[in-house]
Enzyme design. Sequence first.
Site, PDB file in Angstrom:
ATOM      1  N   ASP A   1      33.985  37.703  42.975  1.00 50.93           N
ATOM      2  CA  ASP A   1      34.504  38.607  41.945  1.00 50.93           C
ATOM      3  C   ASP A   1      35.044  39.891  42.577  1.00 50.93           C
ATOM      4  O   ASP A   1      34.550  40.328  43.617  1.00 50.93           O
ATOM      5  CB  ASP A   1      33.361  38.937  40.962  1.00 50.93           C
ATOM      6  CG  ASP A   1      33.896  39.447  39.629  1.00 50.93           C
ATOM      7  OD1 ASP A   1      35.134  39.501  39.455  1.00 50.93           O
ATOM      8  OD2 ASP A   1      33.076  39.808  38.773  1.00 50.93           O
TER       9      ASP A   1
ATOM     10  N   ASN B   1      38.045  31.683  31.961  1.00 53.77           N
ATOM     11  CA  ASN B   1      39.215  32.362  32.534  1.00 53.77           C
ATOM     12  C   ASN B   1      40.521  32.009  31.815  1.00 53.77           C
ATOM     13  O   ASN B   1      41.525  32.692  31.987  1.00 53.77           O
ATOM     14  CB  ASN B   1      39.359  32.057  34.031  1.00 53.77           C
ATOM     15  CG  ASN B   1      38.333  32.739  34.909  1.00 53.77           C
ATOM     16  OD1 ASN B   1      37.920  32.223  35.940  1.00 53.77           O
ATOM     17  ND2 ASN B   1      37.888  33.930  34.518  1.00 53.77           N
TER      18      ASN B   1
HETATM   19  C1  IPE Z   1      37.720  37.139  40.472  1.00 54.56           C
HETATM   20  O1  IPE Z   1      38.337  38.367  40.457  1.00 54.56           O
HETATM   21  C2  IPE Z   1      38.698  35.996  40.470  1.00 54.56           C
HETATM   22  C3  IPE Z   1      38.626  35.109  39.308  1.00 54.56           C
HETATM   23  C4  IPE Z   1      37.850  35.262  38.264  1.00 54.56           C
HETATM   24  C5  IPE Z   1      39.498  33.943  39.324  1.00 54.56           C
HETATM   25  P1  IPE Z   1      38.650  39.129  39.104  1.00 54.56           P
HETATM   26  O2  IPE Z   1      40.031  38.781  38.651  1.00 54.56           O
HETATM   27  O3  IPE Z   1      37.592  38.875  38.066  1.00 54.56           O
HETATM   28  O4  IPE Z   1      38.601  40.637  39.590  1.00 54.56           O
HETATM   29  P2  IPE Z   1      38.192  41.932  38.771  1.00 54.56           P
HETATM   30  O5  IPE Z   1      36.843  41.683  38.160  1.00 54.56           O
HETATM   31  O6  IPE Z   1      39.244  42.152  37.727  1.00 54.56           O
HETATM   32  O7  IPE Z   1      38.165  43.008  39.807  1.00 54.56           O
HETATM   33 MG    MG Z   2      35.936  39.944  37.466  1.00 54.46          MG
END
Ligand code: IPE
Ligand code: MG
Length: 249
Positions: A16, A64
């Site tokens: 993350d 997601n």
């Molecule tokens: C993690 O990074 C990647 C995925 C969930 C695919 P994020 O996209 O959640 O990064 P932040 O939380 O916005 O910094």
């Molecule tokens: Mg994230």
Amino acid sequence: MKRIALLPNHVAIVPDGNGRWAEQHGLPRLEGHQAGAENMRRMVEYLNEYPIKYVTLYGFSTENWSRPEDEVRGLFQLLGEFIDKCVSEFYENGIKLRHLGRLNELPQNLQQTINRAAELTKNNTRMTLGLAFNYGGRAEIIDAVRCLVAEGIPPQNIDEILFNNYLYTAGLPDVDLLIRTGDELRLSNFLIWQTAYSEYYFTDVLWPDFDKKEVEKALIAYSQRKRRFGGLQRGKKGNRVNSITPGNT
Ligand code: IPE
Ligand code: MG
């Protein structure tokens, strides 16, 4: 490579912080995901230096999908490229790729990329790399229950060992060490069955910055935990249990 007394057999990672990393560097979010994908490759390489048999990466969760369409499309593109770029290296290094999640909901070309990589590497035995793409822990349990019911399995035959065999992770041992980067203290529907007795390691380091030194810190922290699995501490240090997995102790 550091010498570490007690290694986990199965490491699962929630990478993350890609978005925040991009923001810190004044870049668009997708550049953060790109840096994150590059780090997945490096991380597998570091972990493969150790005799760690199973590594599972949370690449895309069933939740997601609620992100903007452009980001979702970009993530799928990057995940496909990640596999394409790494597959021959993984093959050479004894890594078997395995998909965990609802494959048929992913774009066709990504499904093909995953299937080809899994097929190519299926006889490798040094490490199994689980790619949790379109993975949700609750969806996994629902899918397992659907299968059990569809097969007409009698209720009295259902126990933890049997149930385990109906999960996406059938044949994989429980998670020993769960690492989450990016300063969030939650599991987010990742391997909720398989982490019942895992050790958790949380760090505020953002995923693209989570390097060899940082993962070594996590492995050292793990080696210092005392796992009791609901029982009592048995004897002194050397007597610790490293892993419980139905049918695999
Ligand atoms: C993690 O990074 C990647 C995925 C969930 C695919 P994020 O996209 O959640 O990064 P932040 O939380 O916005 O910094
Ligand atoms: Mg994230």
